[in-house]
Motif scaffolding. Structure first.
Motif, mmCIF file in Angstrom:
data_model
loop_
_atom_site.group_PDB
_atom_site.id
_atom_site.type_symbol
_atom_site.label_atom_id
_atom_site.label_comp_id
_atom_site.label_asym_id
_atom_site.label_seq_id
_atom_site.Cartn_x
_atom_site.Cartn_y
_atom_site.Cartn_z
ATOM 1 N N LEU A 58 1.031 -1.418 0.156
ATOM 2 C CA LEU A 58 0.003 0.042 -0.125
ATOM 3 C C LEU A 58 0.943 1.445 0.304
ATOM 4 C CD1 LEU A 58 -2.926 0.973 0.052
ATOM 5 C CD2 LEU A 58 -2.814 1.020 2.488
ATOM 6 N N ASN A 59 1.997 1.265 1.204
ATOM 7 C CA ASN A 59 2.741 2.439 0.660
ATOM 8 C C ASN A 59 3.362 2.299 -0.321
ATOM 9 O OD1 ASN A 59 2.463 2.966 3.845
ATOM 10 N ND2 ASN A 59 3.848 2.074 4.357
ATOM 11 N N ASP A 60 4.091 1.487 -1.177
ATOM 12 C CA ASP A 60 5.019 1.301 -2.243
ATOM 13 C C ASP A 60 3.253 2.435 -3.739
ATOM 14 O OD1 ASP A 60 7.188 1.411 -0.967
ATOM 15 O OD2 ASP A 60 7.054 -1.137 -2.124
ATOM 16 N N TYR A 100 -7.740 -5.740 6.295
ATOM 17 C CA TYR A 100 -6.754 -4.027 5.991
ATOM 18 C C TYR A 100 -6.335 -3.782 4.660
ATOM 19 C CZ TYR A 100 -2.007 -1.764 6.141
ATOM 20 O OH TYR A 100 -1.559 -0.714 6.221
ATOM 21 N N PRO A 101 -6.687 -2.727 4.722
ATOM 22 C CA PRO A 101 -6.462 -1.853 4.819
ATOM 23 C C PRO A 101 -8.667 -1.116 5.413
ATOM 24 C CG PRO A 101 -6.578 -0.752 3.085
ATOM 25 C CD PRO A 101 -6.403 -1.971 2.662
ATOM 26 N N ALA A 102 -8.765 -0.988 6.392
ATOM 27 C CA ALA A 102 -10.113 -0.404 6.898
ATOM 28 C C ALA A 102 -10.680 0.784 6.855
ATOM 29 C CB ALA A 102 -10.428 -1.507 8.000
ATOM 30 N N ILE A 103 -12.380 0.884 7.005
ATOM 31 C CA ILE A 103 -12.853 2.054 7.047
ATOM 32 C C ILE A 103 -14.331 1.329 7.578
ATOM 33 C CG2 ILE A 103 -13.649 4.392 6.290
ATOM 34 C CD1 ILE A 103 -11.311 4.892 4.443
ATOM 35 N N PHE A 104 -14.959 1.524 8.535
ATOM 36 C CA PHE A 104 -15.846 1.211 8.922
ATOM 37 C C PHE A 104 -16.574 2.215 9.814
ATOM 38 C CE2 PHE A 104 -13.388 -2.890 8.759
ATOM 39 C CZ PHE A 104 -14.484 -3.396 7.782
#
Length: 197
Positions: A44-46, A78-82
């Protein structure tokens, strides 16, 4: 009132070693998921994907239970938005006796923002043997034909109708292929991140 147990049920009641062993397996599976999360984080960072720059990498929790359709499970989001209206997660799930799976689940603003990107990757997802969820809820994680279809048979009409509420797309690897789980996870995490471009 008498307790009636079959011979197999009595054997099960007497079983001790399996439960000890299952605790050790669960510990190893949990460590595996935390380790794979670090690999996801690096991917994700890359990533240079501008569509997902809003994502936070702070979620670090493996959930587990003993009764997903009668069997134990472990889940890493992951990643997560709830929140009440919005969902964005890539869910890695180990389902005892069945498989490990990765699912991208979107609802609310992430769904609206990323729907066209996913629709444009239909051919890519078909080539990578992903499935598209056609169920009424995103929380059934088995891959039965009444809940998931392969992208090669997904029509625009089905996609458009289903994506009014949520999108869920995923892939699985059987338990017997556990030696390949690390590669399965990292490869398909990359594929899902690419799908959002």
């Amino acid at each position: 009132m008498s307790l009636n147990l079959s011979e197999n049920e009595i054997k099960c009641l007497k079983e001790v070693e399996f439960w000890r062993l299952s605790k050790e397996v669960n510990k190893k599976l949990e460590v595996f998921l935390y380790d794979i999360q670090h690999e996801y984080e690096a991917i994700l960072n890359d990533s240079s994907n501008q569509n997902i720059q809003f994502l936070s990498s702070s979620h670090r929790k493996v959930s587990k239970g003993n009764n997903y359709k009668g069997l134990p499970y472990l889940v890493l989001d992951y990643p997560a938005i709830f929140d009440r209206k919005n969902i964005f997660t890539i869910r890695t799930m180990i389902w005892w006796g069945k498989f490990i799976s990765l699912h991208l689940i979107l609802k609310g603003k992430p769904l609206n923002d990323l729907k066209s990107a996913i629709k444009s990757k239909k051919s890519f997802l078909s080539d990578k043997n992903f499935y598209f969820c056609i169920d009424k809820t995103p929380w059934n994680h088995d891959f039965s034909p009444d809940k998931h279809i392969q992208y090669e048979v997904l029509t625009d009409e089905i996609f458009d109708k289903q994506s009014e509420n949520f999108i869920k797309t995923g892939k699985y690897c059987d338990v017997i292929g556990f030696e390949d789980w690390q590669d399965f996870c990292t490869t398909n995490f990359k594929n899902l991140i690419y799908t959002l471009k």
